[in-house]
Design a protein around this motif. Structure first.
Motif, PDB file in Angstrom:
ATOM      1  N   LEU A 186      34.947 -28.057 -34.386  1.00 20.87           N
ATOM      2  CA  LEU A 186      34.485 -29.168 -33.543  1.00 20.87           C
ATOM      3  C   LEU A 186      34.054 -28.682 -32.168  1.00 20.87           C
ATOM      4  N   ASP A 187      34.790 -27.726 -31.598  1.00 18.20           N
ATOM      5  CA  ASP A 187      34.422 -27.190 -30.285  1.00 18.20           C
ATOM      6  C   ASP A 187      33.061 -26.499 -30.335  1.00 18.20           C
ATOM      7  N   ALA A 188      32.837 -25.716 -31.395  1.00 17.97           N
ATOM      8  CA  ALA A 188      31.557 -25.017 -31.541  1.00 17.97           C
ATOM      9  C   ALA A 188      30.408 -26.009 -31.713  1.00 17.97           C
ATOM     10  N   LEU A 189      30.639 -27.057 -32.499  1.00 20.15           N
ATOM     11  CA  LEU A 189      29.614 -28.080 -32.709  1.00 20.15           C
ATOM     12  C   LEU A 189      29.363 -28.874 -31.432  1.00 20.15           C
ATOM     13  N   TYR A 190      30.415 -29.121 -30.663  1.00 19.87           N
ATOM     14  CA  TYR A 190      30.277 -29.815 -29.377  1.00 19.87           C
ATOM     15  C   TYR A 190      29.341 -29.033 -28.451  1.00 19.87           C
ATOM     16  N   ALA A 191      29.528 -27.712 -28.407  1.00 16.14           N
ATOM     17  CA  ALA A 191      28.673 -26.872 -27.561  1.00 16.14           C
ATOM     18  C   ALA A 191      27.215 -26.985 -27.987  1.00 16.14           C
ATOM     19  N   TYR A 192      26.965 -26.987 -29.291  1.00 19.37           N
ATOM     20  CA  TYR A 192      25.586 -27.087 -29.771  1.00 19.37           C
ATOM     21  C   TYR A 192      25.009 -28.482 -29.573  1.00 19.37           C
ATOM     22  N   LYS A 193      25.839 -29.507 -29.727  1.00 16.47           N
ATOM     23  CA  LYS A 193      25.353 -30.863 -29.438  1.00 16.47           C
ATOM     24  C   LYS A 193      24.833 -30.939 -28.004  1.00 16.47           C
ATOM     25  N   GLY A 194      25.603 -30.355 -27.086  1.00 14.19           N
ATOM     26  CA  GLY A 194      25.210 -30.387 -25.680  1.00 14.19           C
ATOM     27  C   GLY A 194      23.923 -29.629 -25.416  1.00 14.19           C
TER      28      GLY A 194
ATOM     29  N   GLY B 265      25.989 -34.970 -37.441  1.00 11.24           N
ATOM     30  CA  GLY B 265      26.560 -35.455 -38.692  1.00 11.24           C
ATOM     31  C   GLY B 265      27.791 -34.667 -39.096  1.00 11.24           C
ATOM     32  N   LEU B 266      27.704 -33.335 -38.984  1.00  8.65           N
ATOM     33  CA  LEU B 266      28.843 -32.496 -39.332  1.00  8.65           C
ATOM     34  C   LEU B 266      29.997 -32.708 -38.358  1.00  8.65           C
ATOM     35  N   PHE B 267      29.677 -32.882 -37.077  1.00  8.84           N
ATOM     36  CA  PHE B 267      30.710 -33.147 -36.071  1.00  8.84           C
ATOM     37  C   PHE B 267      31.472 -34.423 -36.419  1.00  8.84           C
ATOM     38  N   ASP B 268      30.729 -35.488 -36.753  1.00  8.33           N
ATOM     39  CA  ASP B 268      31.372 -36.763 -37.088  1.00  8.33           C
ATOM     40  C   ASP B 268      32.254 -36.625 -38.332  1.00  8.33           C
ATOM     41  N   ARG B 269      31.737 -35.895 -39.337  1.00  7.67           N
ATOM     42  CA  ARG B 269      32.510 -35.718 -40.569  1.00  7.67           C
ATOM     43  C   ARG B 269      33.765 -34.887 -40.317  1.00  7.67           C
ATOM     44  N   ALA B 270      33.621 -33.813 -39.555  1.00  6.22           N
ATOM     45  CA  ALA B 270      34.778 -32.960 -39.241  1.00  6.22           C
ATOM     46  C   ALA B 270      35.801 -33.732 -38.411  1.00  6.22           C
ATOM     47  N   ASN B 271      35.315 -34.560 -37.504  1.00  6.53           N
ATOM     48  CA  ASN B 271      36.208 -35.366 -36.666  1.00  6.53           C
ATOM     49  C   ASN B 271      36.979 -36.377 -37.525  1.00  6.53           C
ATOM     50  N   GLU B 272      36.284 -36.968 -38.485  1.00  8.19           N
ATOM     51  CA  GLU B 272      36.925 -37.916 -39.390  1.00  8.19           C
ATOM     52  C   GLU B 272      37.978 -37.200 -40.246  1.00  8.19           C
ATOM     53  N   THR B 273      37.635 -36.003 -40.726  1.00  4.14           N
ATOM     54  CA  THR B 273      38.574 -35.228 -41.537  1.00  4.14           C
ATOM     55  C   THR B 273      39.802 -34.840 -40.711  1.00  4.14           C
TER      56      THR B 273
ATOM     57  N   SER C  47      16.001 -31.585 -36.109  1.00  3.73           N
ATOM     58  CA  SER C  47      16.745 -31.626 -37.365  1.00  3.73           C
ATOM     59  C   SER C  47      18.149 -31.059 -37.179  1.00  3.73           C
ATOM     60  N   LEU C  48      18.245 -29.952 -36.440  1.00  2.00           N
ATOM     61  CA  LEU C  48      19.548 -29.331 -36.196  1.00  2.00           C
ATOM     62  C   LEU C  48      20.457 -30.270 -35.414  1.00  2.00           C
ATOM     63  N   ASP C  49      19.878 -30.974 -34.462  1.00  2.00           N
ATOM     64  CA  ASP C  49      20.657 -31.929 -33.665  1.00  2.00           C
ATOM     65  C   ASP C  49      21.262 -33.008 -34.569  1.00  2.00           C
ATOM     66  N   ASP C  50      20.446 -33.550 -35.473  1.00  2.00           N
ATOM     67  CA  ASP C  50      20.932 -34.578 -36.397  1.00  2.00           C
ATOM     68  C   ASP C  50      22.041 -34.030 -37.299  1.00  2.00           C
ATOM     69  N   SER C  51      21.825 -32.830 -37.859  1.00  2.00           N
ATOM     70  CA  SER C  51      22.802 -32.285 -38.802  1.00  2.00           C
ATOM     71  C   SER C  51      24.086 -31.848 -38.106  1.00  2.00           C
TER      72      SER C  51
END
Length: 421
Positions: free
Chosen positions: A316-324, A241-249, A234-238
Motif C-alpha cells: 500500500l505504501d508503494a502504491l500510495y507513492a505512485y498514486k501521488g 484499483g489495486l490500492f483499493d483492493r489491497a486496502n479492502e483485503t 492507464s497506470l493511474d487507474d490500475s
C-alpha cells in the motif's frame, strides 16, 4: 494537498511580464492563470530574462541507445530515515515528531520535522516543474502519536527520500543537499532563505540545463509524450484499483478473516468438550487432536491479523507513492504541450516573416530544452517503474509465500495429530 506533486505550482512567474518584445508579444495569449504562465515557462520560452545570479546547479542531458536521458549520477548514495522521536516546545504545550536522516553521501545525521519535509516538497515542486515529485505522507491529526502511525509515516518518508536519492537531478538538488547535511541552526536559516530566493525555479530552471546539439523532431516528441500520457493514465487507474483492493483485503485480514478462523476455533473447541464427556481411554487421543485443531485455527486467525504489516502495508505504501506521482503527470504534460504550442506559433510567425530568424531559432532551442527534459524524465520514470514494481512484488509475494507456508505447517501439525490417533 501535497500528493498533487510537481506541476501543481504556486510557482514564481519571474520574467513573465518582461518577456514581451518585438514579435514575441503576438504569441503571448495564454490564460494568465495557467500553470504554463505561473511557473514562468512562458517567459523562459519567449524571451528569458537575464538573471542576477549563476545557477547553483547545472544538469546535462545526453543521448543514449534508449533516447535522451539525464547524465547518470556520478556518486550514488542512499539515505535512511530512522529514530522517530517525540519532542515538545512551548514548555510541553505542543509536541511533534522529529526524524533522523543519515546519508551515505556525508555520514551526517540531521533531525527534521514534518514541516521541514513539507517545506522541501514545496521547494522541489516549484523548481522542477517537469519532474513528478513523490508525495509526502498525509499529515496526522495533531496529538496523535501512536506507535503504528509514526512507523507508517516513517516508511513513506523512507520511500520519499529513496526516490530523491535515485533521481539524477533531484539527488543533486542544492536545496535537498542542504536539507540532508545542514546541522547548524544559523546556516540552516541562511540556506533556507537562499533557496526561497532561488531565481532558477520553474521555467528559469531550464537555463541551467545543457542539451545535445541535435534538434528534435516535434512530431516525434509529441507522439512519445502522448504514448507516455496514455500509459500513465492507464497506470493511474490500475494503481488506484489495486490500492483499493489491497486496502479492502487489509481490513478483511484484521476483521472478517481473523473472526472466521476464531469462530472455527471455537467450534472445534466445543466439539472437543463434547468428546471429553466420554472418559474411555481410547477417546483421549482424538479429544487431544480436536483441541489441538482448535488451537491451530486460533493461531491462524492471529496470523491473519498480523500479516498485513509484512506484506499489504508495504504494498500500500508503494502504491500510495505512485498514486501521488501519477497524479502530477497530467499537469506536467499540459505544461510541455503548451511549450510545443508556442513553438508552432513561433514557426508560423517565422514563416510569415513577422519575427527575425535568429529570434525564432532561439525560441526553438529553448523549446527543445524543455522537450529534452521531458523525454529524459519519461526515460527515468520508465526505468524506475520497472525497478520499483519488481522490488515491491518480489517482497510482497515472498511474504505471501511465507505466510501460506506457515499456515500449511500449522494445518500439517493438526493433521499429524489425527493420523496418530
Amino acid at each position: 494537498e501535497h500528493a498533487s506533486g510537481g506541476a501543481s505550482m504556486s510557482g514564481h512567474s519571474r520574467g513573465g511580464t518582461d518577456a514581451a518584445s518585438k514579435g514575441t508579444v503576438r504569441m503571448k495569449n495564454i490564460n494568465r492563470f495557467s500553470n504554463f504562465v505561473k511557473s514562468g515557462m512562458e517567459g523562459y520560452i519567449l524571451k528569458p530574462v537575464k538573471l542576477s545570479t549563476q545557477p547553483a546547479e547545472r544538469h546535462e542531458i545526453i543521448l543514449s541507445n534508449e533516447g535522451p536521458q539525464w547524465a547518470p549520477i556520478t556518486q550514488l548514495y542512499n539515505c535512511s530515515v530512522d529514530k522517530p522521536k517525540k519532542e515538545s516546545k512551548m514548555k510541553g504545550l505542543k509536541s511533534y515528531i522529529a526524524y533522523s536522516l543519515t546519508s551515505s553521501l556525508s555520514g551526517i545525521q540531521v533531525s527534521r520535522r514534518y514541516k521541514h519535509f513539507d517545506w522541501l516538497h514545496e521547494r522541489l515542486t516549484e523548481k522542477y516543474i517537469l519532474t513528478p515529485i513523490p508525495p509526502l505522507p498525509e499529515k496526522q491529526v495533531s496529538g496523535r502519536y501512536e506507535e503504528d502511525l509514526i512507523e507508517h509515516r516513517k516508511q513513506i518518508l523512507q520511500l520519499w527520500v529513496n526516490k530523491l536519492c535515485r533521481h539524477p537531478v533531484l539527488s543533486q538538488s542544492d536545496v535537498w543537499i542542504h536539507f540532508l547535511t545542514c546541522t547548524d541552526e544559523k546556516q540552516w536559516k541562511i540556506g533556507k532563505r537562499k533557496s526561497e530566493k532561488d531565481e532558477y525555479t520553474g521555467g528559469n530552471f531550464f537555463q541551467s540545463i545543457t542539451i545535445p546539439g541535435q534538434p528534435l523532431d516535434t512530431a516525434e516528441v509529441e507522439r512519445h509524450v502522448e504514448t507516455f500520457s496514455r500509459m500513465t493514465r492507464s497506470l493511474d487507474d490500475s494503481v488506484r484499483g489495486l490500492f483499493d483492493r489491497a486496502n479492502e483485503t487489509h481490513k478483511r485480514h484484521i476483521g472478517p478473516y481473523k473472526a472466521s478462523f476464531q469462530k472455527m476455533a471455537s467450534a472445534f473447541e466445543a466439539l472437543g468438550h463434547s468428546f471429553e464427556l466420554d472418559q474411555s481411554p481410547h477417546n483421549q487421543s482424538i479429544t487431544q487432536a480436536i483441541k489441538q485443531t482448535s488451537t491451530v485455527y486460533r493461531t491462524i486467525g492471529d496470523m491473519h491479523e498480523q500479516q498485513p504489516k509484512k506484506d499489504l502495508e508495504p504494498l500500500l505504501d508503494a502504491l500510495y507513492a505512485y498514486k501521488g506521482m501519477l497524479s502530477t503527470v497530467p499537469d506536467i504534460v499540459h505544461v510541455h504541450k503548451s511549450a510545443l504550442s508556442k513553438l508552432k506559433e513561433n514557426e508560423k510567425l517565422s514563416a510569415e516573416g513577422k519575427i527575425p530568424q535568429a529570434e525564432a531559432e532561439a525560441v526553438r532551442m529553448r523549446v527543445d530544452t524543455t522537450s529534452y527534459a521531458m523525454l529524459a524524465e519519461i526515460n527515468h520514470f520508465s526505468k524506475e517503474r520497472v525497478a520499483d514494481f519488481k522490488v515491491t512484488m518480489v517482497d510482497y509475494l515472498r511474504q505471501q509465500v511465507h505466510f501460506y507456508e506457515q499456515i500449511a505447517a500449522q494445518l500439517q501439525g493438526a493433521l499429524i495429530q489425527f493420523e496418530n490417533v
